[in-house]
Motif scaffolding. Structure first.
Motif, PDB file in Angstrom:
ATOM      1  N   ARG A  29       0.837  -1.209   0.000  1.00 33.57           N
ATOM      2  CA  ARG A  29       0.000   0.000   0.000  1.00 33.57           C
ATOM      3  C   ARG A  29       0.867   1.253   0.000  1.00 33.57           C
ATOM      4  NH1 ARG A  29      -5.391   1.171   1.260  1.00 33.57           N
ATOM      5  NH2 ARG A  29      -5.692   3.260   2.093  1.00 33.57           N
ATOM      6  N   ALA A  30       1.929   1.249   0.784  1.00 36.43           N
ATOM      7  CA  ALA A  30       2.837   2.392   0.820  1.00 36.43           C
ATOM      8  C   ALA A  30       3.492   2.592  -0.548  1.00 36.43           C
ATOM      9  CB  ALA A  30       3.896   2.201   1.899  1.00 36.43           C
ATOM     10  N   ARG A  32       2.198   1.688  -3.482  1.00 33.31           N
ATOM     11  CA  ARG A  32       1.166   2.202  -4.396  1.00 33.31           C
ATOM     12  C   ARG A  32       0.955   3.701  -4.181  1.00 33.31           C
ATOM     13  NH1 ARG A  32      -1.523  -2.510  -2.891  1.00 33.31           N
ATOM     14  NH2 ARG A  32      -3.052  -1.339  -1.695  1.00 33.31           N
ATOM     15  N   LYS A  33       0.977   4.134  -2.909  1.00 33.21           N
ATOM     16  CA  LYS A  33       0.822   5.555  -2.615  1.00 33.21           C
ATOM     17  C   LYS A  33       2.004   6.343  -3.187  1.00 33.21           C
ATOM     18  CE  LYS A  33       0.390   9.007   1.011  1.00 33.21           C
ATOM     19  NZ  LYS A  33       0.471   9.303   2.434  1.00 33.21           N
ATOM     20  N   TRP A  36       1.600   6.594  -6.892  1.00 31.95           N
ATOM     21  CA  TRP A  36       0.513   7.526  -7.217  1.00 31.95           C
ATOM     22  C   TRP A  36       0.999   8.965  -7.071  1.00 31.95           C
ATOM     23  CZ3 TRP A  36      -4.190   7.074  -9.311  1.00 31.95           C
ATOM     24  CH2 TRP A  36      -5.076   8.125  -9.163  1.00 31.95           C
ATOM     25  N   MET A  37       1.705   9.242  -5.977  1.00 25.42           N
ATOM     26  CA  MET A  37       2.173  10.596  -5.724  1.00 25.42           C
ATOM     27  C   MET A  37       3.265  11.002  -6.708  1.00 25.42           C
ATOM     28  SD  MET A  37       0.067  11.497  -3.491  1.00 25.42           S
ATOM     29  CE  MET A  37       0.677  13.126  -3.124  1.00 25.42           C
TER      30      MET A  37
END
Length: 75
Positions: A29-30, A32-33, A36-37
Motif C-alpha cells: 500500500r505504501a 502504491r501511494k 501515485w504521488m
C-alpha cells in the motif's frame, strides 16, 4: 460508520508481533501511494511546455488589449 470505540495502541509492538502478510500488505500500500504521488512530477513535467505556451499567449493577448485601449484613448 463502525460502532464502538476505536482501540488505541499505547505500547510499541515488536515487528515480529505483526504478521508477515500484514507487513507485506502495508508495504504494498505504501508503494502504491508513492507511485501515485510520483505522478505529480511526471504530469507537471509533461504539461510544462503547454502551460508555458498558454501563459505566453495570455500575456501577449492581455498586453495587446491593454495597448489597444491605451491607444484608443490617445486619439
Amino acid at each position: 460508520m463502525p460502532s464502538g470505540s476505536i482501540p488505541v495502541l499505547t505500547t510499541v509492538m515488536s515487528e515480529v508481533a505483526v504478521s508477515q502478510a500484514l507487513r507485506d500488505a502495508l508495504d504494498a500500500r505504501a508503494q502504491r501511494k508513492a507511485d501515485w504521488m510520483s505522478l505529480e512530477s511526471h504530469l507537471l513535467h509533461a504539461l510544462r511546455p503547454e502551460m508555458e505556451r498558454l501563459t505566453t499567449e495570455l500575456v501577449r493577448a492581455s498586453l495587446l488589449e491593454a495597448w489597444r485601449k491605451h491607444a484608443n484613448g490617445l486619439d
